[in-house]
Design a protein around this motif. Sequence first.
Motif, PDB file in Angstrom:
ATOM      1  N   LEU A  97       0.832  -1.203   0.000  1.00  0.00           N
ATOM      2  CA  LEU A  97       0.000   0.000   0.000  1.00  0.00           C
ATOM      3  C   LEU A  97       0.866   1.252   0.000  1.00  0.00           C
ATOM      4  CD1 LEU A  97      -2.715  -0.888   2.665  1.00  0.00           C
ATOM      5  CD2 LEU A  97      -2.767  -1.298   0.216  1.00  0.00           C
ATOM      6  N   SER A  98       0.261   2.374  -0.371  1.00  0.00           N
ATOM      7  CA  SER A  98       1.003   3.636  -0.366  1.00  0.00           C
ATOM      8  C   SER A  98       1.216   4.099   1.075  1.00  0.00           C
ATOM      9  CB  SER A  98       0.211   4.688  -1.136  1.00  0.00           C
ATOM     10  OG  SER A  98      -0.955   5.030  -0.416  1.00  0.00           O
ATOM     11  N   GLY A  99       2.158   5.013   1.239  1.00  0.00           N
ATOM     12  CA  GLY A  99       2.410   5.571   2.568  1.00  0.00           C
ATOM     13  C   GLY A  99       1.159   6.224   3.121  1.00  0.00           C
ATOM     14  N   TYR A 100       0.426   6.896   2.237  1.00  0.00           N
ATOM     15  CA  TYR A 100      -0.807   7.572   2.637  1.00  0.00           C
ATOM     16  C   TYR A 100      -1.830   6.554   3.166  1.00  0.00           C
ATOM     17  CZ  TYR A 100      -5.168  10.150   2.302  1.00  0.00           C
ATOM     18  OH  TYR A 100      -6.380  10.713   2.593  1.00  0.00           O
ATOM     19  N   ASP A 101      -2.027   5.450   2.420  1.00  0.00           N
ATOM     20  CA  ASP A 101      -2.989   4.420   2.855  1.00  0.00           C
ATOM     21  C   ASP A 101      -2.582   3.830   4.201  1.00  0.00           C
ATOM     22  OD1 ASP A 101      -4.695   4.649   0.706  1.00  0.00           O
ATOM     23  OD2 ASP A 101      -3.639   3.154  -0.495  1.00  0.00           O
ATOM     24  N   ASN A 102      -1.266   3.614   4.372  1.00  0.00           N
ATOM     25  CA  ASN A 102      -0.779   3.074   5.643  1.00  0.00           C
ATOM     26  C   ASN A 102      -1.106   4.016   6.805  1.00  0.00           C
ATOM     27  OD1 ASN A 102       0.843   0.483   5.802  1.00  0.00           O
ATOM     28  ND2 ASN A 102       1.562   1.344   3.885  1.00  0.00           N
ATOM     29  N   LEU A 103      -0.910   5.305   6.567  1.00  0.00           N
ATOM     30  CA  LEU A 103      -1.200   6.268   7.633  1.00  0.00           C
ATOM     31  C   LEU A 103      -2.702   6.305   7.934  1.00  0.00           C
ATOM     32  CD1 LEU A 103       1.148   9.219   6.619  1.00  0.00           C
ATOM     33  CD2 LEU A 103       1.406   7.722   8.593  1.00  0.00           C
ATOM     34  N   LYS A 104      -3.507   6.232   6.863  1.00  0.00           N
ATOM     35  CA  LYS A 104      -4.960   6.262   7.046  1.00  0.00           C
ATOM     36  C   LYS A 104      -5.433   5.051   7.861  1.00  0.00           C
ATOM     37  CE  LYS A 104      -9.293   6.860   4.669  1.00  0.00           C
ATOM     38  NZ  LYS A 104     -10.053   6.660   3.440  1.00  0.00           N
ATOM     39  N   VAL A 105      -4.886   3.878   7.509  1.00  0.00           N
ATOM     40  CA  VAL A 105      -5.255   2.649   8.238  1.00  0.00           C
ATOM     41  C   VAL A 105      -4.869   2.789   9.716  1.00  0.00           C
ATOM     42  CG1 VAL A 105      -4.678   0.194   8.496  1.00  0.00           C
ATOM     43  CG2 VAL A 105      -5.236   1.109   6.255  1.00  0.00           C
ATOM     44  N   ASP A 133       5.930  11.477  -1.982  1.00  0.00           N
ATOM     45  CA  ASP A 133       6.329  10.064  -1.859  1.00  0.00           C
ATOM     46  C   ASP A 133       5.266   9.242  -1.149  1.00  0.00           C
ATOM     47  OD1 ASP A 133       8.785  10.362  -3.130  1.00  0.00           O
ATOM     48  OD2 ASP A 133       9.719  11.109  -1.290  1.00  0.00           O
ATOM     49  N   LEU A 134       4.418   9.924  -0.396  1.00  0.00           N
ATOM     50  CA  LEU A 134       3.363   9.197   0.334  1.00  0.00           C
ATOM     51  C   LEU A 134       2.381   8.518  -0.622  1.00  0.00           C
ATOM     52  CD1 LEU A 134       2.387  11.422   3.385  1.00  0.00           C
ATOM     53  CD2 LEU A 134       3.423   9.174   3.431  1.00  0.00           C
ATOM     54  N   GLU A 135       2.351   8.956  -1.875  1.00  0.00           N
ATOM     55  CA  GLU A 135       1.436   8.358  -2.863  1.00  0.00           C
ATOM     56  C   GLU A 135       1.989   7.036  -3.416  1.00  0.00           C
ATOM     57  OE1 GLU A 135      -1.501   9.672  -3.544  1.00  0.00           O
ATOM     58  OE2 GLU A 135      -1.149  11.439  -2.293  1.00  0.00           O
ATOM     59  N   ARG A 136       3.296   6.802  -3.214  1.00  0.00           N
ATOM     60  CA  ARG A 136       3.919   5.593  -3.775  1.00  0.00           C
ATOM     61  C   ARG A 136       3.776   4.394  -2.827  1.00  0.00           C
ATOM     62  NH1 ARG A 136       9.426   5.374  -4.386  1.00  0.00           N
ATOM     63  NH2 ARG A 136      10.015   7.369  -3.505  1.00  0.00           N
ATOM     64  N   PRO A 137       3.810   3.152  -3.380  1.00  0.00           N
ATOM     65  CA  PRO A 137       3.790   1.987  -2.481  1.00  0.00           C
ATOM     66  C   PRO A 137       5.021   1.995  -1.571  1.00  0.00           C
ATOM     67  CG  PRO A 137       3.452   1.301  -4.756  1.00  0.00           C
ATOM     68  CD  PRO A 137       3.831   2.747  -4.801  1.00  0.00           C
ATOM     69  N   VAL A 138       4.834   1.579  -0.337  1.00  0.00           N
ATOM     70  CA  VAL A 138       5.924   1.593   0.645  1.00  0.00           C
ATOM     71  C   VAL A 138       7.059   0.659   0.201  1.00  0.00           C
ATOM     72  CG1 VAL A 138       6.486   1.060   3.058  1.00  0.00           C
ATOM     73  CG2 VAL A 138       4.388   2.251   2.508  1.00  0.00           C
ATOM     74  N   SER A 139       6.722  -0.369  -0.617  1.00  0.00           N
ATOM     75  CA  SER A 139       7.751  -1.310  -1.083  1.00  0.00           C
ATOM     76  C   SER A 139       8.827  -0.596  -1.900  1.00  0.00           C
ATOM     77  CB  SER A 139       7.112  -2.422  -1.914  1.00  0.00           C
ATOM     78  OG  SER A 139       6.366  -1.864  -2.969  1.00  0.00           O
ATOM     79  N   THR A 140       8.533   0.609  -2.418  1.00  0.00           N
ATOM     80  CA  THR A 140       9.523   1.332  -3.235  1.00  0.00           C
ATOM     81  C   THR A 140      10.349   2.313  -2.388  1.00  0.00           C
ATOM     82  OG1 THR A 140       7.994   3.135  -3.770  1.00  0.00           O
ATOM     83  CG2 THR A 140       7.986   1.240  -5.257  1.00  0.00           C
ATOM     84  N   GLY A 144      15.591   4.857   4.849  1.00  0.00           N
ATOM     85  CA  GLY A 144      15.378   6.122   5.547  1.00  0.00           C
ATOM     86  C   GLY A 144      13.937   6.600   5.433  1.00  0.00           C
ATOM     87  N   MET A 145      13.364   6.423   4.231  1.00  0.00           N
ATOM     88  CA  MET A 145      11.969   6.853   4.035  1.00  0.00           C
ATOM     89  C   MET A 145      11.011   5.986   4.856  1.00  0.00           C
ATOM     90  SD  MET A 145      12.237   7.491  -0.019  1.00  0.00           S
ATOM     91  CE  MET A 145      10.545   7.759  -0.429  1.00  0.00           C
ATOM     92  N   ARG A 146      11.316   4.694   4.912  1.00  0.00           N
ATOM     93  CA  ARG A 146      10.490   3.789   5.723  1.00  0.00           C
ATOM     94  C   ARG A 146      10.529   4.209   7.193  1.00  0.00           C
ATOM     95  NH1 ARG A 146       9.407  -2.173   4.499  1.00  0.00           N
ATOM     96  NH2 ARG A 146       9.309  -2.215   2.255  1.00  0.00           N
ATOM     97  N   ALA A 147      11.735   4.556   7.639  1.00  0.00           N
ATOM     98  CA  ALA A 147      11.901   4.960   9.041  1.00  0.00           C
ATOM     99  C   ALA A 147      11.081   6.227   9.316  1.00  0.00           C
ATOM    100  CB  ALA A 147      13.371   5.201   9.330  1.00  0.00           C
ATOM    101  N   ARG A 148      11.071   7.139   8.354  1.00  0.00           N
ATOM    102  CA  ARG A 148      10.290   8.370   8.533  1.00  0.00           C
ATOM    103  C   ARG A 148       8.791   8.066   8.575  1.00  0.00           C
ATOM    104  NH1 ARG A 148      12.749  13.585   6.451  1.00  0.00           N
ATOM    105  NH2 ARG A 148      14.961  13.247   6.750  1.00  0.00           N
ATOM    106  N   LEU A 149       8.354   7.161   7.678  1.00  0.00           N
ATOM    107  CA  LEU A 149       6.932   6.794   7.669  1.00  0.00           C
ATOM    108  C   LEU A 149       6.552   6.137   8.999  1.00  0.00           C
ATOM    109  CD1 LEU A 149       4.251   6.431   6.015  1.00  0.00           C
ATOM    110  CD2 LEU A 149       5.054   4.141   5.530  1.00  0.00           C
ATOM    111  N   THR A 150       7.424   5.255   9.469  1.00  0.00           N
ATOM    112  CA  THR A 150       7.161   4.563  10.731  1.00  0.00           C
ATOM    113  C   THR A 150       7.035   5.569  11.865  1.00  0.00           C
ATOM    114  OG1 THR A 150       8.564   2.816   9.873  1.00  0.00           O
ATOM    115  CG2 THR A 150       7.931   2.642  12.168  1.00  0.00           C
ATOM    116  N   PHE A 151       7.916   6.549  11.862  1.00  0.00           N
ATOM    117  CA  PHE A 151       7.818   7.563  12.914  1.00  0.00           C
ATOM    118  C   PHE A 151       6.519   8.358  12.753  1.00  0.00           C
ATOM    119  CE2 PHE A 151       8.407  11.445  15.206  1.00  0.00           C
ATOM    120  CZ  PHE A 151       8.960  10.987  16.389  1.00  0.00           C
ATOM    121  N   GLY A 152       6.140   8.610  11.488  1.00  0.00           N
ATOM    122  CA  GLY A 152       4.879   9.319  11.215  1.00  0.00           C
ATOM    123  C   GLY A 152       3.708   8.587  11.848  1.00  0.00           C
TER     124      GLY A 152
END
Lengths: 236, 260
Positions: A97-105, A133-140, A144-152
């Motif tokens: 899923l995208s970063g945005y979808d992950n945050l929404k969930v 970047d939040l629109e892209r799938p997290v697999s891409t 560092g970006m994953r770590a930022r999303l996780t902190f988000g």
Amino acid sequence: MAQIQLKNVTFSYKYFPSIGGGLFKSSSGLKSKVALRHIDLNIEKGDTVALLGTNGAGKSTLLKLISGVFKPEQGVVKTNGKIYSFFGRNVGVMPQLSGYDNLKVRGLLLNLNDKEIAEKIEEIVEFTGLGEDLERPVSTYSQGMRARLTFGMLMFVNAEILLVDEGLAAGDKFFLAKTHKFVNDLLDQSKILIFASHSNELLRRFCKKALWLNNGEVMAFGSFETVLKQYNQFKK
Amino acid sequence: MNFLEDIKGGLLRKRLWIELAKLDLKANYQGSALGVFWIVLALMLKVGMLSVVYSMVLDKNFGDYILFLALGILTWNFISSIITNGATIFRKASNFMQQMRLEHSTFVFQNVYKECLVLLMYQLFAIPLVFFIKGTEILSWMWFWVIFGYLLIILIAFFASFWIGWLSARFRDIQPMLGSLVVILFLITPVLWPPPEKFADSLYFQLNPFFHLLELIRAPIVQGEVPVTSIWVAVFLLTLNMLICLIFYSKVRDRLVLWL
């Protein structure tokens, strides 16, 4: 008033030891290991506690017992206050899923309404600098970006008790300074933080107290520097 | 927390499981040009090709057979997906269940809702087909029985998903076993072929619960009959599945997360 009390808590976890086994052998296939033994603990409001211990010491199990994910076999776990648990860097992140979808969930998981989720995501976008970047799938994403999303995801916190297992190591130095400020602002006197990490530097940043676990038993609980010193001596 | 409280708690998380179900469905077709429309297209292709071949093999009128087959296959697809996906409901939700204490029903609702969306999409093909074959004569009270039949099937699916998920999490052999079982059930249940008239009342068919579930939808539309026996069988299956959940919930409630 936020508070955590554990009285004589014992817990064993179950696991499948290998990919083998069978329907009739499964009872013996499911193994059991004692993870925590006769734990007594009292954590009061305003306590920021670092969990120290080697792998398999029982740190994650203790956090899961406090969060209510696990129920103790013996003893009582009493918590007072809303709990927010955040276990593992990638736990709860769905890579397809995208970063945005992950945050929404994540927001939905915490029962926030749509307006609250939208506001929080806006705040997270600004804080993490992930932008489009939040629109892209997290697999891409890069590490560092994953770590930022996780902190988000951690920024959705709206609770008195914050339980974190390896989740605050967020990318470069600049971002780490931002996260430090964010967590410090968050932890006013009414909140409790219990934080498990193998990074003493991170633990020192966020915690005033420490709990040292070894083989499922409490070895020491007190001020951070004192317990860390005992732990380091033990490791030598 | 008892089983009913779990369901109530799950219902309160409606927004979460609706979103997860939609994302799950979309993720299956990520990057494809037709997206979720493949669900309808795949059914149309399957029913179209099988109808051409089997109407000749079974010496049936093409129009009658395609209707029989379409309704059978779309209902069977729902049932088989519930069984096979049911086996992984909780293991797929492991990330969430290891994070915080969540109701088991949250993920059952997610899976059943996702399959209901697929079932609804199938109707984009099925409803026009019914009108094309049967004409306006089909506009009758029989639709009530079809909707009632779907309702019974969905309720059975909901309760069966719990124990299939529990069992598969605890015994790792269940999931591959169910995969094989579904293929066998497809071949021995009258999905592709109608039961031969002289054997229609035989115990072989009457004791197959899946035959009755298919009849809930097929009998009112294809034969214009109310499937009384099948309705009673479905009510019995619903009661049985509910009882299994009520009895075993307290035993697995706290243990499930340890098996994931």
